[in-house]
Scaffold this active site. Sequence first.
Site, PDB file in Angstrom:
ATOM      1  CE1 TYR A  63       1.164   8.840  -3.004  1.00 34.93           C
ATOM      2  CE2 TYR A  63       1.863   8.719  -0.823  1.00 34.93           C
ATOM      3  CZ  TYR A  63       1.008   8.189  -1.724  1.00 34.93           C
ATOM      4  OH  TYR A  63       0.438   7.203  -1.398  1.00 34.93           O
ATOM      5  CE1 TYR A 108       4.347  -1.869   0.288  1.00 37.73           C
ATOM      6  CE2 TYR A 108       3.226   0.066   1.148  1.00 37.73           C
ATOM      7  CZ  TYR A 108       4.428  -0.585   0.466  1.00 37.73           C
ATOM      8  OH  TYR A 108       5.399   0.191   0.044  1.00 37.73           O
ATOM      9  N   GLY A 113      -1.053   4.258 -10.146  1.00 41.58           N
ATOM     10  CA  GLY A 113      -0.910   5.137  -8.909  1.00 41.58           C
ATOM     11  C   GLY A 113      -1.151   6.592  -9.395  1.00 41.58           C
ATOM     12  CG  ASN A 149       5.163   3.427   1.675  1.00 40.95           C
ATOM     13  OD1 ASN A 149       6.136   3.273   0.885  1.00 40.95           O
ATOM     14  ND2 ASN A 149       3.980   3.205   1.652  1.00 40.95           N
TER      15      ASN A 149
END
Length: 164
Positions: free
Chosen positions: A132, A27, A98, A125
């Site tokens: 986040y 990834y 996550g 990303n």
Amino acid sequence: MPDFTLRDATPADTDAVLALVHDLAVYERAPNAVDMTAPMLHAALFGDKPLAHAIVAEDEELLGFALYFTSFSTWTGKAGIYLEDLFVKPEARGRGIGKALLQSLAAEAIRRDCARLEWQVLDWNEPAIAFYKSLGAEPLDEWTRYRVKGEALKALAKQETKHG
């Protein structure tokens, strides 16, 4: 109600966690970057002196993991938790895994009286960065990470000045 469970990784998870590490490397556009072997991971997580810890998410199989270790801040005088890797299989994303892994790490940081939970993310990303930020994480844009490895590390070690 989540359709997965979180738990601390066990020695039986070593191969599956290593497979997820390889998936993460793919990834992150570095498919050949993982040198770690299953015995190395096992020793790091479950050896006589563990270097790191891992939490896994599962249903019938492992869906994701968070691998972390203790850091220390001279400014706060307290330990912290450094999240080295967080990865959820693409087909399992969108289920809150996550977020649950990060919540678990945050709770662990509180239990340990840590000053912070921190990690880094690749600048390209965007989905992870948005995720986040949605959790209240703040980028430390003024800091630049440096690394010495391989031959440069060996060369630097040869310059050692004896002390003591």
